[in-house]
Write a protein that holds these residues in place. Structure first.
Motif, PDB file in Angstrom:
ATOM      1  N   ILE A  13       2.296 -35.802  48.628  1.00 24.72           N
ATOM      2  CA  ILE A  13       2.960 -36.169  47.370  1.00 24.72           C
ATOM      3  C   ILE A  13       3.658 -37.519  47.527  1.00 24.72           C
ATOM      4  O   ILE A  13       3.591 -38.384  46.643  1.00 24.72           O
ATOM      5  CB  ILE A  13       3.977 -35.086  46.954  1.00 24.72           C
ATOM      6  N   LYS A  28      -0.254 -42.166  38.248  1.00 22.83           N
ATOM      7  CA  LYS A  28       0.837 -41.245  37.917  1.00 22.83           C
ATOM      8  C   LYS A  28       0.313 -39.820  37.801  1.00 22.83           C
ATOM      9  O   LYS A  28       0.957 -38.859  38.242  1.00 22.83           O
ATOM     10  CB  LYS A  28       1.504 -41.673  36.612  1.00 22.83           C
ATOM     11  N   VAL A  48      -0.052 -38.244  41.172  1.00 22.73           N
ATOM     12  CA  VAL A  48       1.182 -37.667  41.718  1.00 22.73           C
ATOM     13  C   VAL A  48       1.339 -36.231  41.236  1.00 22.73           C
ATOM     14  O   VAL A  48       1.641 -35.314  42.016  1.00 22.73           O
ATOM     15  CB  VAL A  48       2.413 -38.504  41.304  1.00 22.73           C
ATOM     16  N   TRP A  74       1.631 -44.915  43.421  1.00 21.65           N
ATOM     17  CA  TRP A  74       1.948 -45.117  42.011  1.00 21.65           C
ATOM     18  C   TRP A  74       3.023 -46.193  41.834  1.00 21.65           C
ATOM     19  O   TRP A  74       2.893 -47.082  40.973  1.00 21.65           O
ATOM     20  CB  TRP A  74       2.428 -43.791  41.412  1.00 21.65           C
ATOM     21  N   SER A 116       1.125 -40.286  47.391  1.00 19.14           N
ATOM     22  CA  SER A 116       0.700 -40.546  46.011  1.00 19.14           C
ATOM     23  C   SER A 116       1.794 -41.264  45.226  1.00 19.14           C
ATOM     24  O   SER A 116       1.507 -42.152  44.405  1.00 19.14           O
ATOM     25  CB  SER A 116       0.341 -39.228  45.315  1.00 19.14           C
ATOM     26  N   THR A 117       3.046 -40.897  45.486  1.00 21.92           N
ATOM     27  CA  THR A 117       4.174 -41.534  44.784  1.00 21.92           C
ATOM     28  C   THR A 117       4.303 -42.998  45.175  1.00 21.92           C
ATOM     29  O   THR A 117       4.530 -43.865  44.316  1.00 21.92           O
ATOM     30  CB  THR A 117       5.484 -40.795  45.106  1.00 21.92           C
TER      31      THR A 117
END
Length: 445
Positions: free
Chosen positions: A121, A66, A69, A128, A124-125
């Motif tokens: 992004i 998290k 992100v 997560w 990364s999201t």
């Protein structure tokens, strides 16, 4: 006077001893209380979720993902840098009036072309969200394992209880055979045979008590509880019945199971990874604004500023970008194959759990009928033995049959509850998450 003086000295000592004894006794009682851990199924699962090292490790990884992100999102925001320096020269530099030189600058940086950063992004999201679903799946798996071991302890406790009752029954029968032998209506072999049966039951009682302790040790190990603590479990809690058709549980599992959702996020990440790889050849465009002050004073009067737009474009990278796109496409193929394989595995697991539950439900009814038959058979055998028309072996065999029937019934009841928990787990729920979930399934009672 001397006698009274001695009394006055002895009184505080006596009070101190009494006070110390009370404190010591209170500590002993407190220590004993601390050595007993009483849990129900819900508390066991909650404790497991809080204490399990593997789960805590994954939770830390989830928090790190998290934060990753947020780190990726920072690339879209402007940056502001402050730089200050002081230089002392041995000689006054040419064109200057002082050996001291101060430089202060503040710069502003902003990414104008943001598509690659936005795609990063999203990557990364997805990572997560995937880890979040894997964390939920691990919680459900742990809850199911705890439920299994919890019911194993309860089952072992009931086996001990049944065995103790059977031993008591054998002792009563031993009294009867001794009375018949003394009255001359039974052989000594009847007494010896019953004593052998008693010895067997005593040995079995030792074994089932040991099995109970082992079951408790396994549960404590899973809950990461101190092995020296005494574990006491509440009465059995019935796991909610899953009143759904096979197709309904299959559809729900394939649309909601956390580990499957994690794989779906991996597919999305791989799909979007192709677009990210294709942007590697795109130009980078950055705006930089800078304000600078320099001079011989700590706060110089001289002021200058600049504004720069910088573009960088790789015209040829030796085929690295093309290879990256090809790699990303193959990753997507692999992710989709993994998803299909997992869907097949979940389909099989749900079908097995559903069918096993149906079998367990019928086995309970059969085991219950077997107990009633075994009770009646023992009653008749004991009655015939008292009347001298049945052998001692028939009575002992009837006792064994009743003990086996009772143990089988207990096993079937606990198997049914574990099967219910297993079916819930296969569609993406644990006993605890079912009750804590905001999602309501109208057919889950």
């Amino acid at each position: 006077m001397v006698h009274n003086y001695k009394k006055l000295i002895f009184l505080p000592v006596l009070l101190a001893l009494i006070l110390f004894s009370n404190i010591a006794f209170a500590n002993v009682v407190q220590d004993q209380d601390n050595q007993i851990l009483t849990l129900n199924l819900e508390e066991s699962i909650e404790r497991g979720w809080q204490q399990n090292s593997s789960l805590q490790q994954m939770k830390a990884q989830l928090n790190a993902a998290k934060a990753g992100v947020s780190k990726a999102e920072a690339a879209l925001r402007p940056g502001l840098d402050l730089n200050s320096s002081y230089t002392r020269f041995e000689e006054i530099p040419f064109g200057s009036t002082s050996k001291d030189n101060f430089n202060h600058s503040i710069s502003f940086n902003y990414l104008l072309y943001q598509k690659p950063a936005k795609l990063q992004i999203e990557q990364s999201t997805y990572s997560w969200k995937k880890l979040k679903k894997k964390y939920e799946a691990q919680k459900n798996n742990l809850a199911y394992s705890i439920t299994q071991r919890y019911y194993k302890v309860l089952e072992a406790q009931n086996v001990v209880k049944v065995t103790e009752e059977s031993l008591k029954q054998v002792n009563e029968h031993l009294k009867t055979t001794k009375a018949h032998f003394e009255a001359g209506t039974a052989l000594k072999t009847d007494v010896l045979q019953t004593k052998v049966r008693k010895s067997e039951m005593e040995e079995k009682l030792l074994q089932v008590k040991n099995n109970l302790e082992l079951a408790k040790v396994r549960l404590k190990n899973l809950l990461e509880v101190d092995g020296n603590k005494e574990l006491k479990l509440a009465e059995a809690i019935k796991v909610p019945d899953v009143d759904l058709s096979l197709q309904e549980v299959l559809d729900y599992a394939l649309n909601n199971r956390a580990d499957l959702m994690a794989t779906k996020y991996e597919v999305k990440k791989a799909s979007q990874g192709i677009e990210l790889a294709e942007t590697k050849d795109d130009p980078s465009l950055v705006f930089t604004g800078k304000s600078k002050k320099s001079g011989s004073d700590a706060i110089p009067d001289g002021d200058a500023w600049s504004a720069t737009v910088n573009m960088k474009w790789s015209l040829y990278d030796g085929g690295e970008s093309d290879s990256g796109v090809k790699q990303a496409k193959e990753n997507l193929v692999a992710a989709k194959a993994t998803l299909h394989q997992q869907e097949q595995a979940i389909d099989l697991e749900v079908r097995e759990k559903f069918l096993n539950l149906e079998v367990n439900r019928k086995q309970i009814l059969t085991a219950q009928e077997r107990i009633e038959i075994a009770k009646e058979n023992l009653r008749l055998a004991e009655l015939r033995y008292r009347e001298g028309v049945a052998t001692n072996t028939e009575v002992i065999d009837a006792q064994v049959a009743l003990t086996d029937a009772r143990n089988t019934y207990q096993e079937r009841v606990f198997d049914y509850n574990v099967s219910q928990a297993g079916l819930l787990k296969s569609i993406g729920f644990s006993y605890l998450s079912l009750h804590n979930s905001e999602l309501e399934l109208s057919k889950l009672n």
